[in-house]
Design an enzyme around this catalytic site. Sequence first.
Site, mmCIF file in Angstrom:
data_model
loop_
_atom_site.group_PDB
_atom_site.id
_atom_site.type_symbol
_atom_site.label_atom_id
_atom_site.label_comp_id
_atom_site.label_asym_id
_atom_site.label_seq_id
_atom_site.Cartn_x
_atom_site.Cartn_y
_atom_site.Cartn_z
ATOM 1 C CG ASP A 13 -4.048 -1.033 4.920
ATOM 2 O OD1 ASP A 13 -4.594 -2.013 5.427
ATOM 3 O OD2 ASP A 13 -2.904 -1.056 4.441
ATOM 4 C CE LYS A 16 -10.446 -3.148 1.512
ATOM 5 N NZ LYS A 16 -9.222 -2.334 1.575
ATOM 6 N N GLY A 40 -6.176 -7.113 6.566
ATOM 7 C CA GLY A 40 -6.343 -6.948 8.002
ATOM 8 C C GLY A 40 -7.059 -5.656 8.257
ATOM 9 C CG HIS A 41 -10.647 -5.034 8.050
ATOM 10 N ND1 HIS A 41 -10.696 -5.491 6.762
ATOM 11 C CD2 HIS A 41 -11.548 -5.741 8.744
ATOM 12 C CE1 HIS A 41 -11.596 -6.442 6.693
ATOM 13 N NE2 HIS A 41 -12.139 -6.604 7.868
ATOM 14 C CD GLN A 189 -5.471 -7.945 -0.314
ATOM 15 O OE1 GLN A 189 -6.199 -8.550 -1.070
ATOM 16 N NE2 GLN A 189 -5.255 -8.376 0.909
HETATM 17 P P1 IMP Z 1 1.011 -10.115 -0.535
HETATM 18 O O1 IMP Z 1 -0.446 -9.914 -0.800
HETATM 19 O O2 IMP Z 1 1.283 -10.589 0.872
HETATM 20 O O3 IMP Z 1 1.662 -10.979 -1.563
HETATM 21 O O4 IMP Z 1 1.734 -8.692 -0.642
HETATM 22 C C1 IMP Z 1 1.860 -8.005 -1.861
HETATM 23 C C2 IMP Z 1 1.757 -6.508 -1.663
HETATM 24 O O5 IMP Z 1 0.425 -6.159 -1.297
HETATM 25 C C3 IMP Z 1 2.652 -5.947 -0.557
HETATM 26 O O6 IMP Z 1 3.041 -4.636 -0.930
HETATM 27 C C4 IMP Z 1 1.713 -5.870 0.637
HETATM 28 O O7 IMP Z 1 2.133 -4.901 1.562
HETATM 29 C C5 IMP Z 1 0.435 -5.455 -0.058
HETATM 30 N N1 IMP Z 1 -0.778 -5.861 0.665
HETATM 31 C C6 IMP Z 1 -1.329 -7.095 0.719
HETATM 32 N N2 IMP Z 1 -2.441 -7.085 1.453
HETATM 33 C C7 IMP Z 1 -2.618 -5.831 1.868
HETATM 34 C C8 IMP Z 1 -3.637 -5.186 2.639
HETATM 35 O O8 IMP Z 1 -4.617 -5.782 3.089
HETATM 36 N N3 IMP Z 1 -3.480 -3.851 2.848
HETATM 37 C C9 IMP Z 1 -2.440 -3.161 2.336
HETATM 38 N N4 IMP Z 1 -1.468 -3.715 1.605
HETATM 39 C C10 IMP Z 1 -1.562 -5.036 1.373
HETATM 40 MG MG MG Z 2 -5.819 -3.415 6.203
#
Ligand code: IMP
Ligand code: MG
Length: 370
Positions: A13, A16, A40-41, A189
Amino acid sequence: MPADVVIGGQWGDEGKGKIVDLMASDYSAVARFSGGNNAGHTVINDLGEFKLHLIPSGILNRKIKCVIGNGCVVDPAVLIEEMENLINTGVKVTPENLIISNKAHIIMPEHIKLDNKQEKEREDLKIGTTGRGIGPAYMDKVARNGFRMEDISRWPEWSEKLSKFVGDTQKLLRSKLGKKENILLEGAQGALLDIDHGSYPFVTSSNSTIGGALTGTGLVPADIRNIIGIFKAYATRVGEGPFPSEIPKTESVADYILKKGHEFGTTTGRERRCGWFDLDSAYYSIMTNGFNKIAIMKLDVLDGIKEIKVLKNDDYITLPGWDQSTFGIDDYSKLPINAIKYIEFLEEELNVGISIISTGPERNQTIFKS
Ligand code: IMP
Ligand code: MG
């Protein structure tokens, strides 16, 4: 001929999406290389406001080929919905501008169920996943039980809409490089959520760092020119796990940053935890990715804060803030002196050039600093 890579330097977040959207016109292809619709953005440009999860932000630029690389995991239902939303707002999405790797793994409905079940069972050790089935899809990939996009023909409802988008993305990218076209690799991420290098087990299930950009596309090190690290002027983290520079909720500045920075997850709507810029984590992130350029995002969110803190060697350094608004400023010399001092402090400490400073969500609210 080269490929440039945009990677989140913190916990995701960082912004990007804005940078990719801004840079996209210099590239003939933009490729995602890891993760899925956990990302997500929000991108705001002349066409409107868009929330993207899986399709690279380059889709908003008509001339660009968007690639979902082999390192990604694809939830077909979510992808179809995202494509339809874009089409309904007038954005072109056809096999001419979107191609999905035949090797990308499919997130099945059972993966989503398992993700949520595992989280429940973790009780006190929750990761705070996005609940999108990401971990279990990668589990099946590594266990060699997964289904890949090349298998999409087994599912009539998905295959009808998606099979024409599936292809050999490595070959496509290679041929573009061969034609001396530029490619942008879009990270998802952030470095500190990387399965190997992040704060395990509070991480995502893929390599969000530079290594993932290669294995997740099939490109090779010699293809890479710039590795651009995206950082917020402060820090946020969504989900559980260590966050050394976190500002306790009892300090009003935590709420100030949360509200001013609209720090709510694009995917889950969760409140993000807010903190100060963490130099210790940033050094690690630079070491792990080899950033040669840095973008500092959301500088304007710090406007009006009296004292800005930065974490270094597990301790806080305090820098004077600024009262004036930096919102929308596009000329470095027009920033308040203390904002310039803050940027220069970060640049000197990080020892990597800060080439972009963002002062608002729109394309033109950006400073290009030499
Ligand atoms: P997962 O990717 O859904 O398995 O989540 C694992 C961890 O990564 C959790 O703490 C999520 O909140 C974090 N996470 C996954 N994708 C994102 C992202 O795009 N932005 C911020 N945190 C993320
Ligand atoms: Mg995001």
